[in-house]
Motif scaffolding. Structure first.
Motif, PDB file in Angstrom:
ATOM      1  N   ASP A 121      12.059  15.242 -41.736  1.00 45.87           N
ATOM      2  CA  ASP A 121      11.424  15.335 -40.422  1.00 45.87           C
ATOM      3  C   ASP A 121      12.454  14.976 -39.358  1.00 45.87           C
ATOM      4  N   TRP A 122      12.869  15.962 -38.583  1.00 44.72           N
ATOM      5  CA  TRP A 122      13.857  15.734 -37.535  1.00 44.72           C
ATOM      6  C   TRP A 122      13.206  15.344 -36.203  1.00 44.72           C
ATOM      7  N   GLY A 123      11.878  15.285 -36.183  1.00 42.07           N
ATOM      8  CA  GLY A 123      11.192  14.922 -34.951  1.00 42.07           C
ATOM      9  C   GLY A 123      11.057  16.076 -33.981  1.00 42.07           C
ATOM     10  N   LEU A 124      11.631  17.197 -34.317  1.00 48.60           N
ATOM     11  CA  LEU A 124      11.532  18.413 -33.508  1.00 48.60           C
ATOM     12  C   LEU A 124      11.556  19.584 -34.475  1.00 48.60           C
ATOM     13  N   ALA A 125      10.538  20.422 -34.425  1.00 48.17           N
ATOM     14  CA  ALA A 125      10.493  21.584 -35.304  1.00 48.17           C
ATOM     15  C   ALA A 125      11.541  22.605 -34.885  1.00 48.17           C
TER      16      ALA A 125
ATOM     17  N   PRO B 273      11.438  25.940 -34.856  1.00 48.45           N
ATOM     18  CA  PRO B 273      10.976  26.953 -33.899  1.00 48.45           C
ATOM     19  C   PRO B 273      10.903  26.425 -32.468  1.00 48.45           C
ATOM     20  N   ASP B 274      10.495  25.164 -32.301  1.00 41.41           N
ATOM     21  CA  ASP B 274      10.466  24.577 -30.955  1.00 41.41           C
ATOM     22  C   ASP B 274      11.878  24.401 -30.413  1.00 41.41           C
ATOM     23  N   ALA B 275      12.808  23.996 -31.266  1.00 37.99           N
ATOM     24  CA  ALA B 275      14.201  23.857 -30.836  1.00 37.99           C
ATOM     25  C   ALA B 275      14.752  25.192 -30.371  1.00 37.99           C
ATOM     26  N   LEU B 276      14.429  26.259 -31.096  1.00 41.59           N
ATOM     27  CA  LEU B 276      14.874  27.597 -30.695  1.00 41.59           C
ATOM     28  C   LEU B 276      14.311  27.956 -29.325  1.00 41.59           C
TER      29      LEU B 276
ATOM     30  N   GLU C 293      14.971  11.336 -32.528  1.00 41.28           N
ATOM     31  CA  GLU C 293      16.197  10.750 -33.066  1.00 41.28           C
ATOM     32  C   GLU C 293      17.101  11.784 -33.736  1.00 41.28           C
ATOM     33  N   TYR C 294      16.507  12.733 -34.449  1.00 42.43           N
ATOM     34  CA  TYR C 294      17.310  13.716 -35.177  1.00 42.43           C
ATOM     35  C   TYR C 294      17.140  15.125 -34.616  1.00 42.43           C
ATOM     36  N   ALA C 295      16.768  15.222 -33.353  1.00 40.89           N
ATOM     37  CA  ALA C 295      16.560  16.533 -32.734  1.00 40.89           C
ATOM     38  C   ALA C 295      17.836  17.372 -32.737  1.00 40.89           C
TER      39      ALA C 295
END
Length: 220
Positions: free
Chosen positions: A56-60, A62-65, A78-80
């Motif tokens: 779990d990077w705290g940001l999915a 697809p959302d990062a894209l 933290e790991y976004a």
């Protein structure tokens, strides 16, 4: 989030085509929109892989894209950074050639730093040493800051114009190298020579060809 080994893969792309997606929301061409649709499918598949691995990077992804296309990387998870670099790699891959593997390394940063030292000792010029290309990070032309993922994945860039000069320099000193470096260096030479030959042929014979960069992906 320690990683025992890392895979280095690479492909070639036009750096400008990659950068053109960053912050382009609302201004994408029809071709870019189609590419983005595929990228979103790939991002969802990669997220399913992470979920299966229990990461779990705290940001999915697809959302990062979507963040990158919108022109920011503003998540404070933290790991976004890992999600952002993974999403950026999807943009690179979709705009580039099919990926190939360079190899698997337990500590690639350490190995290629030591290889730099060996090549430097044998007289290879600083602008042809491999480490800084492999760990160059994303293009400087990206119009906003993307946080660096300490634990990876990492992105590197090697200008195709520097592929043959580097391969020639390494081949010149190959017979004088410490035995611990010769196999990997020979392998790197062959990859650089192949990519140069492809680039040279395409730039001379294909009017539409604009690729200028070898992109590296370093991930666990």
């Amino acid at each position: 989030m320690a990683i025992m080994s890392r895979i280095i893969s690479f492909n070639t792309a036009d750096k400008a085509d990659v950068v053109a997606f960053l912050g382009a929301a609302g201004n994408l061409t029809s071709d870019q929109q189609r590419n983005l649709g595929v990228m979103r499918e790939l991002a969802q598949a990669r997220q399913r892989d992470l979920d299966h691995e229990g990461l779990d990077w705290g940001l999915a992804i697809p959302d990062a894209l979507d963040h990158l296309i919108a022109g920011h990387a503003s998540s404070d998870a933290e790991y976004a950074a890992g999600a952002y670099y993974t999403a950026l790699q999807l943009i690179i891959d979709r705009n580039g050639s099919d990926p190939s593997d360079l190899g698997v390394y337990s500590k690639p940063g350490t190995f290629f730093s030591l290889l730099d030292d060996e090549l430097r000792r044998l007289g290879v010029s600083a602008d042809l040493l491999p480490h800084d290309y492999l760990f160059a990070g994303p293009p400087d032309e990206i119009p906003f800051y993307i946080p660096y993922p300490v634990d990876g994945p990492h992105i590197g860039m090697w200008p195709l114009a520097k592929a043959k000069p580097a391969a020639d320099a390494y081949r010149t000193v190959l017979g004088q190298m410490d035995d611990g470096f010769t196999y990997d260096t020979q392998h790197l030479i062959e990859k650089l020579e192949f990519e140069h030959a492809e680039w040279e042929f395409a730039t001379k014979n294909l009017d539409w060809y604009t690729q200028d960069t070898i992109f590296f992906s370093i991930k666990g």
